[in-house]
Write an enzyme that holds these catalytic residues in place. Structure first.
Site, PDB file in Angstrom:
ATOM      1  N   PHE A  98       1.378  -1.249  -0.385  1.00 28.52           N
ATOM      2  CA  PHE A  98       0.215   0.023  -0.186  1.00 28.52           C
ATOM      3  C   PHE A  98       0.667   1.891  -0.271  1.00 28.52           C
ATOM      4  O   PHE A  98       0.314   2.506  -0.074  1.00 28.52           O
ATOM      5  CB  PHE A  98      -0.960   0.068   1.255  1.00 28.52           C
ATOM      6  CG  PHE A  98      -2.134  -0.655   1.313  1.00 28.52           C
ATOM      7  CD1 PHE A  98      -3.278  -0.551   0.941  1.00 28.52           C
ATOM      8  CD2 PHE A  98      -2.174  -2.095   2.113  1.00 28.52           C
ATOM      9  CE1 PHE A  98      -4.177  -1.809   0.670  1.00 28.52           C
ATOM     10  CE2 PHE A  98      -2.462  -3.011   2.186  1.00 28.52           C
ATOM     11  CZ  PHE A  98      -4.030  -2.839   1.622  1.00 28.52           C
ATOM     12  N   GLY A 137       3.015   4.031  -0.706  1.00 29.71           N
ATOM     13  CA  GLY A 137       2.948   5.393  -1.813  1.00 29.71           C
ATOM     14  C   GLY A 137       2.425   6.613  -1.030  1.00 29.71           C
ATOM     15  O   GLY A 137       1.602   6.552  -0.173  1.00 29.71           O
ATOM     16  N   SER A 152      -5.200   1.391  -8.880  1.00 24.72           N
ATOM     17  CA  SER A 152      -6.236   2.651  -9.119  1.00 24.72           C
ATOM     18  C   SER A 152      -7.063   2.202 -10.698  1.00 24.72           C
ATOM     19  O   SER A 152      -6.561   2.716 -11.398  1.00 24.72           O
ATOM     20  CB  SER A 152      -6.139   3.843  -8.436  1.00 24.72           C
ATOM     21  OG  SER A 152      -6.861   4.877  -8.862  1.00 24.72           O
ATOM     22  N   TYR A 192       0.497  11.259  -9.804  1.00 25.70           N
ATOM     23  CA  TYR A 192      -0.463   9.423  -9.401  1.00 25.70           C
ATOM     24  C   TYR A 192      -0.970   9.107 -10.583  1.00 25.70           C
ATOM     25  O   TYR A 192       0.001   7.833  -9.932  1.00 25.70           O
ATOM     26  CB  TYR A 192      -0.857  10.709  -8.760  1.00 25.70           C
ATOM     27  CG  TYR A 192      -1.540   9.497  -7.957  1.00 25.70           C
ATOM     28  CD1 TYR A 192      -1.218   8.694  -6.632  1.00 25.70           C
ATOM     29  CD2 TYR A 192      -3.018   9.212  -8.346  1.00 25.70           C
ATOM     30  CE1 TYR A 192      -1.482   7.660  -6.242  1.00 25.70           C
ATOM     31  CE2 TYR A 192      -3.597   7.616  -7.262  1.00 25.70           C
ATOM     32  CZ  TYR A 192      -3.485   7.117  -6.712  1.00 25.70           C
ATOM     33  OH  TYR A 192      -3.964   6.049  -5.778  1.00 25.70           O
ATOM     34  N   LYS A 237       1.133   4.956 -11.574  1.00 21.27           N
ATOM     35  CA  LYS A 237       0.507   3.610 -10.906  1.00 21.27           C
ATOM     36  C   LYS A 237       0.420   2.916 -11.874  1.00 21.27           C
ATOM     37  O   LYS A 237       0.532   2.086 -12.333  1.00 21.27           O
ATOM     38  CB  LYS A 237      -1.364   4.063 -10.677  1.00 21.27           C
ATOM     39  CG  LYS A 237      -1.194   4.054  -9.243  1.00 21.27           C
ATOM     40  CD  LYS A 237      -1.207   3.255  -7.638  1.00 21.27           C
ATOM     41  CE  LYS A 237      -1.291   4.356  -6.712  1.00 21.27           C
ATOM     42  NZ  LYS A 237      -0.665   2.735  -6.023  1.00 21.27           N
ATOM     43  N   LEU A 268     -13.847  12.805  -1.005  1.00 26.84           N
ATOM     44  CA  LEU A 268     -14.983  13.430  -0.904  1.00 26.84           C
ATOM     45  C   LEU A 268     -15.901  13.488   0.930  1.00 26.84           C
ATOM     46  O   LEU A 268     -16.077  13.970   1.425  1.00 26.84           O
ATOM     47  CB  LEU A 268     -16.269  13.418  -1.845  1.00 26.84           C
ATOM     48  CG  LEU A 268     -17.635  14.040  -1.243  1.00 26.84           C
ATOM     49  CD1 LEU A 268     -17.721  14.985  -0.934  1.00 26.84           C
ATOM     50  CD2 LEU A 268     -18.861  13.161  -2.092  1.00 26.84           C
ATOM     51  N   GLU A 270      -9.586  20.557 -12.477  1.00 25.08           N
ATOM     52  CA  GLU A 270      -9.608  20.303 -13.388  1.00 25.08           C
ATOM     53  C   GLU A 270      -8.733  19.519 -13.041  1.00 25.08           C
ATOM     54  O   GLU A 270      -8.392  18.512 -12.027  1.00 25.08           O
ATOM     55  CB  GLU A 270      -7.928  21.398 -13.714  1.00 25.08           C
ATOM     56  CG  GLU A 270      -7.866  21.375 -14.710  1.00 25.08           C
ATOM     57  CD  GLU A 270      -6.180  21.850 -15.369  1.00 25.08           C
ATOM     58  OE1 GLU A 270      -5.494  22.491 -14.309  1.00 25.08           O
ATOM     59  OE2 GLU A 270      -5.660  20.958 -15.787  1.00 25.08           O
TER      60      GLU A 270
HETATM   61  N1  LIG Z   1      -8.111   6.247  -0.615  1.00 26.28           N
HETATM   62  C1  LIG Z   1      -8.005   6.220  -2.222  1.00 26.28           C
HETATM   63  O1  LIG Z   1      -9.004   6.596  -2.658  1.00 26.28           O
HETATM   64  C2  LIG Z   1      -7.162   5.094  -3.221  1.00 26.28           C
HETATM   65  C3  LIG Z   1      -7.542   5.133  -3.830  1.00 26.28           C
HETATM   66  C4  LIG Z   1      -6.646   3.916  -5.240  1.00 26.28           C
HETATM   67  C5  LIG Z   1      -5.870   3.646  -4.425  1.00 26.28           C
HETATM   68  N2  LIG Z   1      -5.421   3.600  -3.616  1.00 26.28           N
HETATM   69  C6  LIG Z   1      -3.989   3.592  -3.137  1.00 26.28           C
HETATM   70  O2  LIG Z   1      -4.068   3.004  -2.661  1.00 26.28           O
HETATM   71  C7  LIG Z   1      -2.951   2.604  -1.244  1.00 26.28           C
HETATM   72  C8  LIG Z   1      -2.856   2.945   0.323  1.00 26.28           C
HETATM   73  O3  LIG Z   1      -4.002   4.098   0.057  1.00 26.28           O
HETATM   74  P1  LIG Z   1      -4.845   4.528   1.248  1.00 26.28           P
HETATM   75  O4  LIG Z   1      -5.803   5.886   1.303  1.00 26.28           O
HETATM   76  O5  LIG Z   1      -4.483   4.116   2.769  1.00 26.28           O
HETATM   77  O6  LIG Z   1      -3.464   5.416   1.801  1.00 26.28           O
HETATM   78  P2  LIG Z   1      -2.955   5.971   3.000  1.00 26.28           P
HETATM   79  O7  LIG Z   1      -1.454   7.295   2.842  1.00 26.28           O
HETATM   80  O8  LIG Z   1      -3.860   6.501   4.353  1.00 26.28           O
HETATM   81  O9  LIG Z   1      -1.775   4.986   3.426  1.00 26.28           O
HETATM   82  C9  LIG Z   1      -0.176   4.552   2.945  1.00 26.28           C
HETATM   83  C10 LIG Z   1       0.285   4.929   3.973  1.00 26.28           C
HETATM   84  O10 LIG Z   1       1.810   4.071   2.759  1.00 26.28           O
HETATM   85  C11 LIG Z   1       2.741   5.053   3.913  1.00 26.28           C
HETATM   86  N3  LIG Z   1       3.800   5.486   3.000  1.00 26.28           N
HETATM   87  C12 LIG Z   1       3.847   6.562   2.075  1.00 26.28           C
HETATM   88  N4  LIG Z   1       5.601   6.548   1.700  1.00 26.28           N
HETATM   89  C13 LIG Z   1       5.709   5.146   1.829  1.00 26.28           C
HETATM   90  C14 LIG Z   1       7.478   5.065   2.183  1.00 26.28           C
HETATM   91  N5  LIG Z   1       7.965   5.211   0.701  1.00 26.28           N
HETATM   92  N6  LIG Z   1       8.048   4.058   2.614  1.00 26.28           N
HETATM   93  C15 LIG Z   1       7.062   3.500   3.973  1.00 26.28           C
HETATM   94  N7  LIG Z   1       5.914   3.723   4.082  1.00 26.28           N
HETATM   95  C16 LIG Z   1       5.255   4.876   3.073  1.00 26.28           C
HETATM   96  C17 LIG Z   1       1.885   6.441   4.964  1.00 26.28           C
HETATM   97  O11 LIG Z   1       2.901   6.741   5.685  1.00 26.28           O
HETATM   98  C18 LIG Z   1       0.583   5.994   4.684  1.00 26.28           C
HETATM   99  O12 LIG Z   1       0.949   4.841   5.675  1.00 26.28           O
HETATM  100  C19 LIG Z   1      -1.943   4.045  -1.759  1.00 26.28           C
HETATM  101  O13 LIG Z   1      -1.084   3.007  -2.361  1.00 26.28           O
HETATM  102  C20 LIG Z   1      -3.497   4.770  -2.287  1.00 26.28           C
HETATM  103  O14 LIG Z   1      -2.162   5.293  -3.832  1.00 26.28           O
HETATM  104  C21 LIG Z   1      -6.221   4.391  -2.801  1.00 26.28           C
END
Ligand SMILES: NC(=O)c1ccc[n+]([C@@H]2O[C@H](COP(=O)([O-])OP(=O)(O)OC[C@H]3O[C@@H](n4cnc5c(N)ncnc54)[C@H](O)[C@@H]3O)[C@@H](O)[C@H]2O)c1
Length: 340
Positions: A83, A85, A127, A152, A156, A203, A295
């Site tokens: 996860f 990122g 995503s 972003y 992905k 949202l 945008e």
């Molecule tokens: N939330 C959404 O709507 C959504 C939708 C599509 C995809 N995603 C993807 O799902 C994943 C999780 O999303 P989320 O909403 O839980 O986000 P989040 O930011 O709550 O969780 C991501 C976690 O990764 C950690 N992190 C970031 N970079 C890091 C690194 N270099 N090393 C170690 N830890 C690191 C952050 O501290 C955080 O705890 C992400 O990759 C995000 O792009 C999320």
């Protein structure tokens, strides 16, 4: 669950923490690796409160190969759910290099460390954004990746390609690319939930922060889209369903290669419908006003979620009312998120 010890990168974050709870509840051992750049260590106490088990926690970065090697040497890890990122679309246009570094290079370093440790089972957080701005709805996995509109989304898409090439080069790798639609909601205990730092980009946390009095009113970006009520439509799914999708994917990853799954409900809900639903379920008013379009926002998209149902036996089952009730339960019990 076939895979017993699971490393969750980004496991202190929103989706990762809910997935950790579901994995622990199903009997897996969980190691959380997180640098806490967008999360709070308090989440580990909350996972403990819910499950009775505290996951192993490594505070570290996926870009730190030394840290990864030590972790793989210390724990006998069977599989990885990745996860970690950066995820803010708008921010990614301002600091693109940080996004490519974290999301692309970070995944590359993680895969190198996994290969060196002989761990070749990975579930990746992709995503719906990879379908691109011109894709027809509903999005289906057989469609090619499209033209992404921000760093972003491009990061992905690049990681999807990187993992596809890796699997082609070595049949021992099994990878699931999970294309999430719009996760919302929280664990029904109200102990863990979404806790965005600063002004929410999404949202649902915006609605709940207005409801709890943290923000004055909701801005709805655009009411002249070609949708039923003029506001954008998205495919919102409960974060607990999304978490369960990871367990289902992990359980089916044994035959090598890349497997792509949409994780969504299969239907769209507009911004106005979301506001009305939240007010109906919670009885709390959410003042809003219309603002110009943002945008890069697409009018409407949702998933064709039939492949995950057919192949993984996974289907989003929680209702919009449950999503609203659980969001409010979390937000009202934790007005300042984990900082209370
Ligand atoms: N939330 C959404 O709507 C959504 C939708 C599509 C995809 N995603 C993807 O799902 C994943 C999780 O999303 P989320 O909403 O839980 O986000 P989040 O930011 O709550 O969780 C991501 C976690 O990764 C950690 N992190 C970031 N970079 C890091 C690194 N270099 N090393 C170690 N830890 C690191 C952050 O501290 C955080 O705890 C992400 O990759 C995000 O792009 C999320």
């Amino acid at each position: 669950m076939s895979k017993n010890t699971v490393l969750i990168t980004g496991g202190a974050g929103y989706i990762g923490s809910h997935t950790a709870v579901q994995l622990i509840t199903q009997g897996s051992k969980v190691i959380v690796l997180d640098n806490l750049c967008n999360s709070n260590a308090e989440v580990l106490n909350r996972i403990h409160s819910i499950t009775g088990i505290r996951p192993e926690f490594v505070k570290g970065d996926i870009l730190d190969r030394g840290c990864l090697d030590k972790m793989f040497a210390k724990y006998s890890i069977d599989s990885v759910i990745h996860f970690a990122g950066l995820k803010a679309v708008g921010e990614s246009t301002q600091i693109p290099l940080a996004y490519y570094q974290n999301n692309v290079t970070g995944t590359l370093v993680l895969c190198e460390a996994m290969a060196a440790a002989g761990v070749k089972t990975l579930v990746f957080s992709s995503s719906a954004t990879v379908y691109g701005e011109d894709a027809p709805v509903p999005y289906i996995e057989t469609m090619p990746r499209g033209k992404t509109s921000n760093p972003y989304g491009t990061s992905k898409a690049m990681v999807e390609q990187l993992l596809t090439d890796l699997c082609k080069s070595d049949p021992e790798w099994s990878v699931a690319l999970l294309r999430y639609f719009n996760p919302i909601g929280a664990h029904p205990s109200g102990l863990i939930g979404e806790d965005p730092k600063g002004i929410p980009n999404n949202l649902m946390p915006f609605i709940s922060q207005v409801a709890v009095g943290k923000r004055k009113e909701l801005s709805i970006f655009g009411n002249d889209y070609p949708t039923d009520d003029g506001t954008c439509e998205r495919d919102y799914l409960h974060v607990m369903d999304l978490a369960d999708g990871h367990l289902a994917a992990l359980g089916c990853l044994s035959d090598g290669g890349v497997h792509i799954y949409n994780l969504g409900t299969g239907s769209g809900t507009s911004v106005l419908e979301m506001v009305n639903s939240f007010q109906d379920v919670t009885g709390v008013e959410v003042p809003y006003s219309f603002a110009p379009r943002r945008e890069g926002d697409l009018p409407a998209f949702w998933a064709d979620a039939s492949k995950a149902e057919k192949e993984l036996g996974w289907k989003a089952s929680r209702t919009l009312d449950e999503m609203m009730a659980d969001t409010w339960n979390w937000q009202s019990k934790n007005p300042n998120g984990y900082d209370d």
